[in-house]
Motif scaffolding. Structure first.
Motif, mmCIF file in Angstrom:
data_model
loop_
_atom_site.group_PDB
_atom_site.id
_atom_site.type_symbol
_atom_site.label_atom_id
_atom_site.label_comp_id
_atom_site.label_asym_id
_atom_site.label_seq_id
_atom_site.Cartn_x
_atom_site.Cartn_y
_atom_site.Cartn_z
ATOM 1 N N LYS A 98 0.369 -19.684 -38.743
ATOM 2 C CA LYS A 98 0.178 -20.835 -39.615
ATOM 3 C C LYS A 98 -1.243 -20.812 -40.173
ATOM 4 C CE LYS A 98 -2.466 -22.411 -36.431
ATOM 5 N NZ LYS A 98 -3.915 -22.399 -36.705
ATOM 6 N N PRO A 99 -1.463 -21.371 -41.341
ATOM 7 C CA PRO A 99 -0.431 -21.793 -42.284
ATOM 8 C C PRO A 99 0.201 -20.578 -42.947
ATOM 9 C CG PRO A 99 -2.569 -22.028 -43.319
ATOM 10 C CD PRO A 99 -2.826 -21.577 -41.898
ATOM 11 N N ILE A 100 1.524 -20.566 -43.048
ATOM 12 C CA ILE A 100 2.187 -19.410 -43.624
ATOM 13 C C ILE A 100 1.848 -19.260 -45.105
ATOM 14 C CG2 ILE A 100 4.329 -20.618 -44.240
ATOM 15 C CD1 ILE A 100 5.821 -18.063 -43.204
ATOM 16 N N ALA A 101 1.427 -20.347 -45.738
ATOM 17 C CA ALA A 101 1.018 -20.325 -47.149
ATOM 18 C C ALA A 101 -0.061 -21.373 -47.348
ATOM 19 C CB ALA A 101 2.201 -20.584 -48.066
ATOM 20 N N MET A 102 -0.753 -21.288 -48.475
ATOM 21 C CA MET A 102 -1.830 -22.232 -48.762
ATOM 22 C C MET A 102 -1.389 -23.364 -49.684
ATOM 23 S SD MET A 102 -4.150 -20.943 -46.878
ATOM 24 C CE MET A 102 -5.534 -21.987 -47.312
ATOM 25 N N LYS A 103 -0.181 -23.256 -50.239
ATOM 26 C CA LYS A 103 0.385 -24.298 -51.090
ATOM 27 C C LYS A 103 1.877 -24.404 -50.801
ATOM 28 C CE LYS A 103 -3.165 -25.504 -53.739
ATOM 29 N NZ LYS A 103 -3.666 -26.912 -53.834
ATOM 30 N N ARG A 169 -14.995 -19.486 -43.505
ATOM 31 C CA ARG A 169 -15.180 -18.755 -44.763
ATOM 32 C C ARG A 169 -14.135 -19.179 -45.794
ATOM 33 N NH1 ARG A 169 -14.645 -12.849 -42.679
ATOM 34 N NH2 ARG A 169 -14.638 -12.420 -44.924
ATOM 35 N N PRO A 170 -14.547 -19.664 -46.944
ATOM 36 C CA PRO A 170 -13.583 -20.117 -47.950
ATOM 37 C C PRO A 170 -12.730 -18.991 -48.516
ATOM 38 C CG PRO A 170 -15.811 -20.133 -48.863
ATOM 39 C CD PRO A 170 -15.945 -19.877 -47.387
ATOM 40 N N GLU A 171 -13.278 -17.787 -48.592
ATOM 41 C CA GLU A 171 -12.534 -16.682 -49.210
ATOM 42 C C GLU A 171 -11.357 -16.209 -48.361
ATOM 43 O OE1 GLU A 171 -16.001 -14.689 -46.984
ATOM 44 O OE2 GLU A 171 -15.608 -16.545 -48.087
ATOM 45 N N THR A 172 -11.315 -16.604 -47.093
ATOM 46 C CA THR A 172 -10.196 -16.223 -46.232
ATOM 47 C C THR A 172 -9.252 -17.400 -45.967
ATOM 48 O OG1 THR A 172 -11.585 -16.627 -44.277
ATOM 49 C CG2 THR A 172 -11.455 -14.359 -45.086
ATOM 50 N N GLY A 173 -9.394 -18.454 -46.764
ATOM 51 C CA GLY A 173 -8.528 -19.620 -46.571
ATOM 52 C C GLY A 173 -8.907 -20.444 -45.359
ATOM 53 N N GLY A 174 -10.217 -20.502 -45.078
ATOM 54 C CA GLY A 174 -10.691 -21.197 -43.889
ATOM 55 C C GLY A 174 -10.658 -22.701 -44.015
ATOM 56 N N GLY A 175 -11.141 -23.352 -42.963
ATOM 57 C CA GLY A 175 -11.161 -24.807 -42.914
ATOM 58 C C GLY A 175 -10.427 -25.328 -41.697
ATOM 59 N N ALA A 176 -10.832 -26.513 -41.252
ATOM 60 C CA ALA A 176 -10.200 -27.114 -40.076
ATOM 61 C C ALA A 176 -8.784 -27.583 -40.364
ATOM 62 C CB ALA A 176 -11.046 -28.290 -39.576
ATOM 63 N N ILE A 177 -8.545 -28.082 -41.568
ATOM 64 C CA ILE A 177 -7.205 -28.603 -41.884
ATOM 65 C C ILE A 177 -6.162 -27.492 -41.869
ATOM 66 C CG2 ILE A 177 -5.812 -29.635 -43.711
ATOM 67 C CD1 ILE A 177 -8.144 -31.523 -44.273
ATOM 68 N N PRO A 178 -6.381 -26.344 -42.548
ATOM 69 C CA PRO A 178 -5.391 -25.269 -42.433
ATOM 70 C C PRO A 178 -5.245 -24.743 -41.014
ATOM 71 C CG PRO A 178 -6.820 -24.906 -44.325
ATOM 72 C CD PRO A 178 -7.440 -26.018 -43.520
ATOM 73 N N ASP A 179 -6.335 -24.767 -40.250
ATOM 74 C CA ASP A 179 -6.301 -24.207 -38.900
ATOM 75 C C ASP A 179 -5.623 -25.141 -37.905
ATOM 76 O OD1 ASP A 179 -6.898 -22.368 -36.821
ATOM 77 O OD2 ASP A 179 -8.660 -23.531 -36.273
ATOM 78 N N ILE A 180 -6.056 -26.404 -37.850
ATOM 79 C CA ILE A 180 -5.551 -27.311 -36.815
ATOM 80 C C ILE A 180 -4.989 -28.623 -37.355
ATOM 81 C CG2 ILE A 180 -6.924 -26.344 -34.951
ATOM 82 C CD1 ILE A 180 -9.002 -28.538 -35.397
ATOM 83 N N GLY A 181 -5.294 -28.954 -38.604
ATOM 84 C CA GLY A 181 -4.677 -30.146 -39.184
ATOM 85 C C GLY A 181 -3.159 -30.031 -39.208
ATOM 86 N N VAL A 182 -2.668 -28.798 -39.336
ATOM 87 C CA VAL A 182 -1.212 -28.588 -39.331
ATOM 88 C C VAL A 182 -0.570 -29.169 -38.087
ATOM 89 C CG1 VAL A 182 -1.244 -26.543 -40.801
ATOM 90 C CG2 VAL A 182 -1.519 -26.273 -38.346
ATOM 91 N N SER A 307 8.036 -26.246 -42.268
ATOM 92 C CA SER A 307 6.675 -25.800 -42.582
ATOM 93 C C SER A 307 6.269 -26.247 -43.976
ATOM 94 C CB SER A 307 6.585 -24.278 -42.469
ATOM 95 O OG SER A 307 6.895 -23.856 -41.156
ATOM 96 N N ARG A 308 7.217 -26.235 -44.904
ATOM 97 C CA ARG A 308 6.919 -26.682 -46.255
ATOM 98 C C ARG A 308 6.513 -28.150 -46.262
ATOM 99 N NH1 ARG A 308 7.569 -29.144 -50.792
ATOM 100 N NH2 ARG A 308 7.533 -28.018 -52.786
ATOM 101 N N GLY A 309 7.181 -28.956 -45.449
ATOM 102 C CA GLY A 309 6.846 -30.373 -45.390
ATOM 103 C C GLY A 309 5.432 -30.618 -44.897
ATOM 104 N N THR A 310 5.008 -29.872 -43.898
ATOM 105 C CA THR A 310 3.631 -30.019 -43.408
ATOM 106 C C THR A 310 2.632 -29.572 -44.465
ATOM 107 O OG1 THR A 310 4.337 -29.695 -41.112
ATOM 108 C CG2 THR A 310 2.005 -29.363 -41.599
ATOM 109 N N GLN A 311 2.931 -28.454 -45.138
ATOM 110 C CA GLN A 311 2.017 -27.998 -46.188
ATOM 111 C C GLN A 311 1.974 -28.983 -47.349
ATOM 112 O OE1 GLN A 311 -0.117 -25.301 -46.013
ATOM 113 N NE2 GLN A 311 -0.960 -26.359 -47.809
ATOM 114 N N ALA A 312 3.105 -29.613 -47.652
ATOM 115 C CA ALA A 312 3.115 -30.629 -48.710
ATOM 116 C C ALA A 312 2.202 -31.795 -48.340
ATOM 117 C CB ALA A 312 4.536 -31.117 -48.958
ATOM 118 N N MET A 313 2.172 -32.160 -47.053
ATOM 119 C CA MET A 313 1.265 -33.228 -46.623
ATOM 120 C C MET A 313 -0.185 -32.776 -46.751
ATOM 121 S SD MET A 313 1.279 -35.434 -43.084
ATOM 122 C CE MET A 313 0.019 -36.700 -42.784
#
Length: 321
Positions: A98-103, A169-182, A307-313
């Protein structure tokens, strides 16, 4: 599909070496057969627990291996969609970190590929495979705490000193939300079966990635609040607050690492019940459920639609920033 699913891993990630590799190796009906990495040296940590591991020196070589049935993808976030698509094209079942996608719309593409190929493609959202979360959902949805009024969650840790970490690192899709906000967002959706109607968010960024976020949301029948951070002392907790009681998970996301998995149920008259789940490994359970779906056609606990629903949130949260 044969009785044993032969797995390959794309990349010698630390998380794969310490958690998912050993989980695949330990899971019933699974065999860790191959690893793709740029150097034999990087495979040594995997061979310590899986001596007969086959090593491919490129991801494409592993995908071309006819002995591999399924691949696990622990690559940096921004590479997930690309390599899921390549793995499906190679005829492999896929479990992607996760996240399997960024959008959310990217997951629509993966759903279409899954359906057209007949392969199992899923996000490695391990917590829903743990019985504490299945029990929490049962308690809430059967009215054990009356009418659910509010959900709140915390998931924090501090990695500020690890500046090279892909999460920073922003270039690798970093951030707390993609990592653990899911986890704080998706677990509320899993337990309640509801989707957010609107959200507000206060987000602090460093170097282009979110490091602290406070999110509030309105679901159809309850309110929600969550704090997620990569700059705070470690804390995990999810609470479901009803008219007649409270369900609280004290180690919701890293059972047996953060603490023992427990559900504390507070009820009228100062009654308190604690349900414990010692020794269970949700990574192993995840691999076993994946294999069960392949062999028996059992419904997978975390389909791409979830997973799509979580990414939509998450998309809603970033749009509200």
């Amino acid at each position: 599909m044969q009785a044993v699913v032969n797995w390959g891993i794309l990349g010698a990630a630390k998380f794969a070496r310490e958690h998912m590799g050993p989980a695949i190796h330990a899971a019933k009906g699974a065999r860790l057969a191959a690893l793709a990495t740029s150097s034999e040296d990087k495979a040594s940590g995997f061979k310590a627990f899986c001596p007969d591991l086959k090593v491919h020196l490129s991801y494409d070589d592993l995908l071309a291996d006819p002995g591999i049935d399924a691949v696990y993808i622990p690559l940096p976030n921004h590479l997930h969609v690309e390599w899921v698509k390549k793995a499906v094209a190679a005829g492999k079942h896929v479990l992607c970190e996760k996240p399997i996608a960024m959008k959310a719309e990217e997951i629509d593409e993966l759903i279409a590929l899954r359906d057209a190929s007949g392969l199992l493609v899923a996000e490695a959202y391990m917590i829903v495979h743990h019985p504490q979360w299945q029990r929490a959902r049962e308690l809430v949805q059967t009215g054990a705490i009356g009418e659910l009024m509010h959900v709140d969650g915390f998931f924090t840790y501090d990695n500020r000193a690890d500046t090279a970490n892909i999460r920073n690192r922003p270039e690798t899709g970093g951030g707390a939300i993609p990592d653990i906000g899911v986890y704080t967002y998706g677990s509320a959706r899993f337990v309640t079966g509801q989707e957010p109607e609107r959200v507000t968010a206060q987000i602090t960024r460093e170097n282009g990635v979110d490091v602290v976020s406070h999110v509030q949301a309105q679901f159809p029948s309850f309110t929600y609040a969550a704090t997620v951070s990569m700059r705070m002392f470690p804390r995990q907790e999810m609470t479901f607050h009803g008219t007649e009681g409270i369900v609280r998970l004290t180690a919701p996301f890293n059972a047996n690492v953060y603490s023992q998995a427990e559900i504390v149920v507070d009820q009228p008259g100062m009654a308190k019940r604690i349900e414990r789940f010692p020794g269970l490994n949700h990574y192993v359970l995840q691999v076993e459920n994946f294999g069960r779906s392949l062999r028996e056609g059992a419904a997978y606990p975390c389909p791409l639609e979830f997973s799509r629903g979580t990414q939509a949130m998450i998309d809603m949260i970033f749009a509200a920033e």
